[in-house]
Design an enzyme around this catalytic site. Sequence first.
Site, short mmCIF file in Angstrom:
data_model
loop_
_atom_site.label_atom_id
_atom_site.label_comp_id
_atom_site.label_asym_id
_atom_site.label_seq_id
_atom_site.Cartn_x
_atom_site.Cartn_y
_atom_site.Cartn_z
N ASP A 99 1.97 5.42 -1.94
CA ASP A 99 0.81 4.08 -1.99
C ASP A 99 1.99 3.69 -3.59
O ASP A 99 1.88 4.15 -3.92
CB ASP A 99 -0.09 4.49 -2.16
CG ASP A 99 -0.80 2.86 -2.03
OD1 ASP A 99 -0.54 2.20 -1.34
OD2 ASP A 99 -1.56 2.32 -3.02
N GLU A 158 6.58 3.30 -0.94
CA GLU A 158 6.38 1.88 -0.63
C GLU A 158 6.90 0.99 -2.42
O GLU A 158 5.94 1.17 -2.57
CB GLU A 158 4.42 1.82 -0.63
CG GLU A 158 4.90 0.10 -0.84
CD GLU A 158 2.73 0.05 -0.53
OE1 GLU A 158 1.60 -1.38 0.15
OE2 GLU A 158 2.47 0.64 -1.49
#
Length: 701
Positions: A355, A392
Amino acid sequence: MSLVGEQLQVDNPSALMPLDKVAGYDVRPGLYEINGARAIPGGVSFTVHSCEAVSCELLLFKPHTKEYYAVIPFPENYKIGNVYSMIVFGLKIDEFEYAYRLDGPYIPEKGLIFDKEKILLDPYAHAVCGQSKWGERVDDGECYRARVVRHNYDWGNHTYKKHSMQDLIIYELHVRGFTYHPSSGVEFPGTFAGLAEKIPYLKELGINAVELMPIFEFDEMGNYREKDGKQLLDYWGYNPVSFFAPNTSYSSKPKRNHEGLELKKVIHELHQNGIEVILDVVFNHTAEGNQDGRMFSFKGFDNQVYYLLTPEGEYYNFSGCGNTLNCNHPVVQQLILECLRYWVIEYRIDGFRFDLASILGRSEDGSPMSKPPLLQSLAFDSVLSDVKLIAEAWDAGGLYQVGSFPSWNRWAEWNGKYRDDLRSFLKGDGGFASAAVKRIAGSQDMYAMEEREDNASVNFLTCHDGFTLYDLYCYSIKHNEANGWNNTDGADDNRSWNCGVEGETDNEEIKLLRMRMIRNACAVLMCSRGTPMFLAGDEFCNTQFGNNNPYCQDNEISWLDWERKEKYKDIFEFFKFMIAFRKEHPVIRKKLRPCQYGFPDVSFHGEQPFVERFDWEARVIGVMFAGRNSNSREDIVYIAVNAFWEPRRLTLPKVPVSYSWKIAADTYEGRFYRPGKLCITGEIELQPRSVMVLYAESFYY
């Protein structure tokens, strides 16, 4: 005394005499190279480290009690360098929980905020107690504590064939939301066991990898509030409390000192069914927040080490959550590397999605690094050598690295440009035809220079963050009022289209168009080179009622309604077909040996073959993949997309005389064909806003 793995073998503790006596316990120096707490015969080894602390105390608690029953200071001579390590004999791991207190300087402007009264969670804890039942608030006076875990799961002959990155079909899901709705029909809703009950469904659908939204221990009650009588929780879990511990509230029957057992069982069963497990991991911040947040672990051990701080000692906030981990400090690098190794060794995890991964490449002053040591060490680590690493490739501080994330040919990326360009093109926006064919072809314009085209791009049109696929064509604007922020949260650039009416409608023409748009998205995603990923429930039109940021919604907004699988069974069957079609045609997934008939590996087409006229008005595209597979057969696939609102005729490339084009799928009426439907003329009429998928087949096969 000897070391075997992580176990200290002590057949006769008295042979180590003389032992020290501290707070009534027999102790001796511990296992300095093994962080955390480890059970050994006759006791437990406790090891922690701090760069600036001047003393450390071990606190012991009886299970389910608030007050500690023992305080055991680490003797000064038990500290080597910055490491405190001590074996405490006579402890049975099922009879206690533990935490720490550290003392040290308090100079906030230098990031030093030690508080000898604060009770701290072990950063290397393998199990966290203090909140194990979902939605049950912990009293303000309580603290997080850790338990020692027995890692004795028998994996048996745990061998299975791992999939290559090109062959993966990733299904992103939230463990609780996947089965918590009453319609799921599972015995253990909202748990790891509930996920295991749905494995037959996953096999039927055809996916071969699940990407689990955060399962690290997190406090769903940390930002608890109410809105219109509904509880709003930290439902998604992107606010980690402990990196090494699985979320105990996701276990159907938590068993003390065996935390993680249920998760290991479901991973084992998924592997036995050919499904890999990818964890969505959050190493960009923690739940401790900024200067107004709690101190329960990292702040108390070494605030100035674990977090990125300004010269004034304040918290940089590149995560958007109050603090930012100092990922490229050697101490934090070591923690992250040990953590990932732990999940691979103890839980047999197949991959990690990071993330806000751009934070992992920031230096201690917050600036981006060209060769971040953390990312490089993960790319070349021996234990992680066959583990998928997916970034990401952006963060909340404005750093956007899609197509340029440091990779060493190991890191893949969530391709946000694929999502944006294809969303725009499919809904009919002008000027996106050229970008659309490149994204379908594997984004070679972004990755070919680094020879990453086969393993770099994770293609997606939907994920947890944003609209579901159904909502993408039901809503032109977000509807996040239920989140309590006056609809100011969530993305405004959704590139969605309501097809003429905002939200639900009784207009049959609009409903048919929406189903066609969903099929278009599915067909394009499954016929794009790169790794496809879609959000759980998209295959049966799950809705979030227009909410594109339901991070706090532990209710029908976020739970999958399994009754929609029957209501939208035609969409489900279309997804199944397109997944199977992708598996049957390796040329979609990767470059094969050259086609013997001279077709290039990938070619772009307009309404006429090999004519690339992708100006602003162009809304008809064709992409052809061609090559020879392992059986020396030609594998030729053509996907044609008409994003225009009127029909268009398209001439297909000529194939050899022994071949003919066959239609596999036509999204206009949702038809698919097994075997393909013969295309006699070499021309096709693409109906408005529709997609055709074709393949060339020889008469002799």
